[in-house]
Motif scaffolding. Structure first.
Motif, PDB file in Angstrom:
ATOM      1  N   GLY A   1       6.848   2.700  -5.638  1.00  0.00           N
ATOM      2  CA  GLY A   1       7.804   2.352  -4.602  1.00  0.00           C
ATOM      3  C   GLY A   1       8.697   1.173  -4.923  1.00  0.00           C
ATOM      4  O   GLY A   1       9.604   0.862  -4.145  1.00  0.00           O
ATOM      5  N   LEU A   2       8.464   0.503  -6.054  1.00  0.00           N
ATOM      6  CA  LEU A   2       9.297  -0.646  -6.408  1.00  0.00           C
ATOM      7  C   LEU A   2      10.646  -0.164  -6.943  1.00  0.00           C
ATOM      8  O   LEU A   2      10.736   0.839  -7.648  1.00  0.00           O
ATOM      9  CB  LEU A   2       8.604  -1.512  -7.452  1.00  0.00           C
ATOM     10  N   SER A   3      11.692  -0.885  -6.620  1.00  0.00           N
ATOM     11  CA  SER A   3      13.011  -0.573  -7.146  1.00  0.00           C
ATOM     12  C   SER A   3      13.095  -0.991  -8.609  1.00  0.00           C
ATOM     13  O   SER A   3      12.226  -1.726  -9.112  1.00  0.00           O
ATOM     14  CB  SER A   3      14.089  -1.311  -6.340  1.00  0.00           C
ATOM     15  N   LEU A   4      14.148  -0.538  -9.296  1.00  0.00           N
ATOM     16  CA  LEU A   4      14.324  -0.922 -10.695  1.00  0.00           C
ATOM     17  C   LEU A   4      14.458  -2.436 -10.830  1.00  0.00           C
ATOM     18  O   LEU A   4      13.927  -3.027 -11.774  1.00  0.00           O
ATOM     19  CB  LEU A   4      15.551  -0.221 -11.287  1.00  0.00           C
ATOM     20  N   LYS A   5      15.151  -3.068  -9.907  1.00  0.00           N
ATOM     21  CA  LYS A   5      15.292  -4.531  -9.975  1.00  0.00           C
ATOM     22  C   LYS A   5      13.944  -5.215  -9.780  1.00  0.00           C
ATOM     23  O   LYS A   5      13.616  -6.181 -10.471  1.00  0.00           O
ATOM     24  CB  LYS A   5      16.279  -5.016  -8.911  1.00  0.00           C
ATOM     25  N   GLU A   6      13.138  -4.705  -8.851  1.00  0.00           N
ATOM     26  CA  GLU A   6      11.816  -5.293  -8.622  1.00  0.00           C
ATOM     27  C   GLU A   6      10.914  -5.091  -9.844  1.00  0.00           C
ATOM     28  O   GLU A   6      10.152  -6.002 -10.216  1.00  0.00           O
ATOM     29  CB  GLU A   6      11.192  -4.678  -7.377  1.00  0.00           C
TER      30      GLU A   6
END
Length: 324
Positions: free
Chosen positions: A143-148
């Motif tokens: 569920g983490l975004s690419l930035k995260e």
């Protein structure tokens, strides 16, 4: 180029000295192999490092990168390029053995991370695979975004003391350029790798086949990683004879085989066709066969049988195969 005399006068196993995990004494490793089974002896031949020119040069470049990565925010990078069997995987394996992860009381130290590819990966896949190597629970990354993911990776790399990331089969990371896109051969993934390098501040090593060199030359952005080590096939010359002389001394057999004999050395070259991998495979099988028969050294007959096993061909440069 190293001559036969150069190779014989230098340390036979020519292992770059690491500052984290020193290699075992090579003579002890050889003695251990000789005390083992025929399979142990054969595996030793496959594993033993021999410092031919390109091997030594690539390791010097890698050592320089590791040293620079300790003090520089953008230490640079290296391209190790060659056809199959030229020694790319061998160089990588020795690097990973020298700098294994170390589990400390409070953190995991991982000076080198390693990825290999069979197809072009997604950006997120690269982030996740690197984080898993650093000990991250894959479930925590869902569920983490690419930035995260990128920010988590940056923190993990710093905590783990990463100095270098090696990308094997790296030709899968890039796409060949068209005239319209010349100067940016990597596409979106290539652009992400460039940003990731700037973001993480560690050395990058790209390992792959000759098409990777075409990409390196086409993409102006790859000047971030200026080092190049191009692994070529052996030719039948003094360097090849020097490698044979060195191998003859470190084969785990009680007696030498005189591999540099003019007729035998030419037959060995014809069998391996200049490939370091095939040379190692041929000698490893010959050692296994000779050991199983209780012989003190490998002979032309053992090499003939080894050639048959490696190439599945009864026509050998060593003469007829002594099959029962």
């Amino acid at each position: 180029m190293n001559t036969m005399a150069d190779l014989q006068s230098e340390h036979l196993f020519a292992e770059p000295t690491p500052d984290i995990a020193p290699a075992l004494d090579p003579q002890q490793e050889r003695a251990r192999a000789m005390a083992g089974t025929p399979d142990d002896r054969a595996q030793y031949v496959l594993d033993v490092p021999i410092a031919f020119d390109e091997y030594r040069r690539a390791n010097k470049y890698i050592d320089a990168l590791l040293a620079r990565a300790k003090v520089a925010k953008k230490p640079g990078g290296l391209w190790i390029i060659g056809e199959g069997g030229r020694g790319k995987s061998f160089i990588l394996e020795r690097l990973l053995k020298r700098l294994k992860p170390v589990e400390g009381d409070h953190r995991r130290l991982s000076p080198v991370l390693y990825l290999t590819f069979e197809a072009r990966p997604s950006i997120g896949e690269i982030y996740i695979r690197l984080l898993v190597q650093l000990g991250q629970d894959p479930r925590s990354l869902k569920g983490l975004s690419l930035k995260e993911l990128r920010d988590t990776l940056r923190d993990a790399v710093k905590t783990a003391g990463v100095l270098l990331i090696a990308f094997d089969e790296a030709q899968h990371l890039w796409v060949l350029t068209t005239k319209k896109s010349k100067g940016d051969a990597g596409g979106a993934l290539g652009a992400t790798l460039k940003r990731l390098y700037d973001f993480l501040g560690v050395a990058f090593v790209f390992i792959g086949t000759p098409p990777l060199d075409e990409i390196r030359r086409q993409d102006e952005q790859t000047t971030r990683w200026p080092g190049l080590s191009f692994l070529k096939a052996f030719v039948y010359n003094e360097e090849f004879l020097g490698v044979l002389a060195t191998l003859d001394q470190c084969l785990p057999m009680p007696e030498k085989a005189n591999l540099i004999d003019s007729k035998l050395s030419k037959s060995i070259f014809d069998s391996c066709r200049g490939s370091f991998r095939l040379l190692k495979m041929l000698l490893a099988e010959a050692v296994r066969i000779a050991s199983q028969k209780g012989e003190k050294s490998i002979s032309c007959a053992h090499l003939a049988e080894a050639h048959f096993l490696v190439h599945c061909s009864e026509e050998t440069p060593f003469g007829p195969v002594p099959l029962n």
